[in-house]
Design a protein around this motif. Structure first.
Motif, mmCIF file in Angstrom:
data_model
loop_
_atom_site.group_PDB
_atom_site.id
_atom_site.type_symbol
_atom_site.label_atom_id
_atom_site.label_comp_id
_atom_site.label_asym_id
_atom_site.label_seq_id
_atom_site.Cartn_x
_atom_site.Cartn_y
_atom_site.Cartn_z
ATOM 1 N N PHE A 1 12.003 -48.124 -4.512
ATOM 2 C CA PHE A 1 10.893 -47.766 -5.422
ATOM 3 C C PHE A 1 10.869 -48.936 -6.490
ATOM 4 C CE2 PHE A 1 11.045 -43.568 -3.645
ATOM 5 C CZ PHE A 1 9.714 -43.084 -3.751
ATOM 6 N N ALA A 2 10.385 -50.022 -6.255
ATOM 7 C CA ALA A 2 10.354 -51.080 -7.126
ATOM 8 C C ALA A 2 9.156 -51.981 -6.940
ATOM 9 C CB ALA A 2 11.676 -52.050 -6.822
ATOM 10 N N PRO A 3 8.728 -52.732 -7.879
ATOM 11 C CA PRO A 3 7.311 -53.551 -7.947
ATOM 12 C C PRO A 3 7.360 -54.461 -6.679
ATOM 13 C CG PRO A 3 8.038 -53.104 -10.118
ATOM 14 C CD PRO A 3 9.168 -52.630 -9.212
ATOM 15 N N SER A 4 8.670 -54.952 -6.675
ATOM 16 C CA SER A 4 8.650 -55.887 -5.452
ATOM 17 C C SER A 4 8.313 -55.747 -4.123
ATOM 18 C CB SER A 4 10.236 -56.379 -5.299
ATOM 19 O OG SER A 4 11.094 -55.357 -4.825
ATOM 20 N N SER A 5 8.202 -54.297 -3.736
ATOM 21 C CA SER A 5 7.819 -53.979 -2.480
ATOM 22 C C SER A 5 6.206 -54.089 -2.471
ATOM 23 C CB SER A 5 8.121 -52.461 -2.249
ATOM 24 O OG SER A 5 9.440 -52.269 -2.126
ATOM 25 N N GLY A 6 5.415 -53.711 -3.478
ATOM 26 C CA GLY A 6 4.201 -53.652 -3.822
ATOM 27 C C GLY A 6 3.740 -55.173 -3.703
ATOM 28 N N PHE A 7 4.461 -56.169 -4.412
ATOM 29 C CA PHE A 7 3.984 -57.587 -4.375
ATOM 30 C C PHE A 7 3.976 -58.148 -3.001
ATOM 31 C CE2 PHE A 7 4.943 -57.364 -8.951
ATOM 32 C CZ PHE A 7 3.845 -58.128 -9.640
ATOM 33 N N ILE A 8 5.091 -57.761 -2.409
ATOM 34 C CA ILE A 8 5.214 -58.334 -0.967
ATOM 35 C C ILE A 8 3.888 -57.671 0.042
ATOM 36 C CG2 ILE A 8 6.417 -58.067 1.086
ATOM 37 C CD1 ILE A 8 9.038 -58.168 -0.558
ATOM 38 N N ALA A 9 3.589 -56.403 -0.182
ATOM 39 C CA ALA A 9 2.606 -55.642 0.438
ATOM 40 C C ALA A 9 1.348 -56.687 0.093
ATOM 41 C CB ALA A 9 2.515 -54.436 0.396
ATOM 42 N N ILE B 1 1.902 -64.001 -17.890
ATOM 43 C CA ILE B 1 2.364 -62.828 -18.349
ATOM 44 C C ILE B 1 2.028 -62.589 -19.712
ATOM 45 C CG2 ILE B 1 4.325 -61.063 -18.309
ATOM 46 C CD1 ILE B 1 3.384 -62.069 -15.232
ATOM 47 N N ALA B 2 1.722 -61.386 -19.947
ATOM 48 C CA ALA B 2 1.523 -60.925 -21.424
ATOM 49 C C ALA B 2 3.048 -60.717 -22.210
ATOM 50 C CB ALA B 2 0.765 -59.635 -21.300
ATOM 51 N N LYS B 3 3.089 -61.031 -23.183
ATOM 52 C CA LYS B 3 4.118 -60.565 -24.101
ATOM 53 C C LYS B 3 3.772 -60.214 -25.581
ATOM 54 C CE LYS B 3 8.401 -63.153 -25.177
ATOM 55 N NZ LYS B 3 9.238 -64.651 -25.214
ATOM 56 N N SER B 4 4.554 -59.286 -25.842
ATOM 57 C CA SER B 4 4.188 -58.667 -27.195
ATOM 58 C C SER B 4 5.538 -58.372 -28.001
ATOM 59 C CB SER B 4 3.472 -57.250 -27.162
ATOM 60 O OG SER B 4 4.288 -56.375 -26.694
ATOM 61 N N GLU B 5 5.473 -57.726 -29.228
ATOM 62 C CA GLU B 5 6.749 -57.338 -30.115
ATOM 63 C C GLU B 5 7.477 -56.392 -29.061
ATOM 64 O OE1 GLU B 5 7.860 -58.255 -32.982
ATOM 65 O OE2 GLU B 5 6.153 -59.623 -32.812
ATOM 66 N N PHE B 6 6.774 -55.587 -28.068
ATOM 67 C CA PHE B 6 7.627 -54.755 -27.180
ATOM 68 C C PHE B 6 8.555 -55.573 -26.221
ATOM 69 C CE2 PHE B 6 4.259 -51.513 -27.560
ATOM 70 C CZ PHE B 6 5.045 -50.643 -28.614
ATOM 71 N N GLY B 7 8.035 -56.910 -26.291
ATOM 72 C CA GLY B 7 8.931 -57.778 -25.049
ATOM 73 C C GLY B 7 7.962 -58.225 -24.092
ATOM 74 N N VAL B 8 8.535 -58.660 -22.938
ATOM 75 C CA VAL B 8 7.597 -59.470 -21.670
ATOM 76 C C VAL B 8 7.151 -58.041 -20.998
ATOM 77 C CG1 VAL B 8 7.698 -60.695 -19.769
ATOM 78 C CG2 VAL B 8 9.001 -61.245 -21.775
ATOM 79 N N GLN B 9 5.643 -58.134 -20.803
ATOM 80 C CA GLN B 9 4.894 -57.062 -20.245
ATOM 81 C C GLN B 9 4.855 -57.491 -18.619
ATOM 82 O OE1 GLN B 9 4.202 -54.294 -21.967
ATOM 83 N NE2 GLN B 9 5.125 -55.183 -23.734
ATOM 84 N N THR B 10 6.017 -57.301 -17.856
ATOM 85 C CA THR B 10 5.961 -57.942 -16.735
ATOM 86 C C THR B 10 4.917 -57.670 -15.799
ATOM 87 O OG1 THR B 10 7.422 -56.145 -15.879
ATOM 88 C CG2 THR B 10 8.513 -58.358 -16.642
ATOM 89 N N MET B 11 4.294 -56.178 -15.960
ATOM 90 C CA MET B 11 3.283 -55.627 -15.156
ATOM 91 C C MET B 11 1.848 -55.919 -15.889
ATOM 92 S SD MET B 11 4.701 -54.655 -12.316
ATOM 93 C CE MET B 11 3.505 -53.935 -11.434
ATOM 94 N N CYS B 12 1.767 -56.817 -16.543
ATOM 95 C CA CYS B 12 0.332 -57.198 -17.068
ATOM 96 C C CYS B 12 0.332 -58.819 -16.989
ATOM 97 C CB CYS B 12 0.313 -56.628 -18.638
ATOM 98 S SG CYS B 12 -1.294 -57.181 -19.224
ATOM 99 N N GLY B 13 -0.204 -59.276 -16.083
ATOM 100 C CA GLY B 13 -0.544 -60.518 -15.921
ATOM 101 C C GLY B 13 -0.966 -61.183 -14.415
ATOM 102 N N ILE B 14 -0.776 -62.478 -14.300
ATOM 103 C CA ILE B 14 -1.314 -63.114 -12.994
ATOM 104 C C ILE B 14 -0.053 -63.472 -12.355
ATOM 105 C CG2 ILE B 14 -2.489 -64.955 -11.993
ATOM 106 C CD1 ILE B 14 -4.461 -64.682 -14.565
ATOM 107 N N TYR B 15 -0.066 -63.157 -10.944
ATOM 108 C CA TYR B 15 1.323 -63.650 -10.189
ATOM 109 C C TYR B 15 0.542 -64.613 -8.987
ATOM 110 C CZ TYR B 15 4.598 -60.487 -12.395
ATOM 111 O OH TYR B 15 5.417 -60.032 -13.052
#
Length: 190
Positions: free
Chosen positions: A73-81, A121-135
């Protein structure tokens, strides 16, 4: 309408929420996923939903199910698909549980993207938004390595790639619905 494919990631465990957050009602929609799909379909020409199994959803959409070999249950599986199934050099990703990311945020990321980048990738005061951006497809092999080595930290991947970060002062768009109180707060903000 934006031509870059958009992928909504809706395949997580939702362990902190205590129930599948992708299926929570949101606004006038029966699920948060359907809300996100409807909203993003007004911005992008092609919107896909990354998930383990599309049978949990009861609306029409383009789904990208994780490949059979994947049990994580990790985003990497979705990226590969996604890289496997889409003939695209890059795509925009967004997590199902960030319903306040809007077209202004998306446009700013798209304008900052470069051909030389592996990701933007988006970055805010919350930190790096790894699931908001272009890969970009240049990361495909890295995702395969992550799955093979059972490592799934997107932040680590981005630190070791050619990543362009786009800073946002306003944190509100990145409100993430991880816990029940986050969900209640989002319903009030909606």
């Amino acid at each position: 309408m934006l031509d870059i494919p958009c992928i909504i990631f809706a395949g997580g465990k939702s362990s902190r929420m205590g129930e599948d957050k992708s299926l929570l009602p949101f606004g006038s929609f029966s699920t948060l996923t359907e809300y996100q799909h409807s909203k993003l379909s007004n911005i992008f020409t092609n919107v896909y939903i990354s998930c383990k199994n599309k049978s949990k959803f009861d609306f029409e959409a383009n789904f990208i199910e994780d490949l059979e070999e994947s049990t994580a249950f990790a985003p990497s599986s979705g990226f590969i698909a996604a890289f496997y199934k889409l003939n695209a050099e890059s795509f925009f990703v967004i997590s199902v549980d960030t319903p306040f990311i809007d077209e202004l945020v998306i446009q700013k990321i798209l304008h900052a993207d470069k051909r030389s980048s592996d990701a933007t990738i988006a970055k805010s005061e919350f930190g790096v938004q790894t699931m908001c951006g272009i890969y970009h497809r240049s990361l495909y092999t890295s995702f395969l390595d992550m799955q093979k080595n059972d490592t799934h930290k997107l932040g680590f991947l981005l630190k070791n790639a050619q990543t362009t970060y786009v800073y946002f002062e306003d944190e509100k768009p990145f409100l993430n619905l991880n816990y029940p109180n986050d969900y209640q707060k989002a319903l009030k903000l909606l």
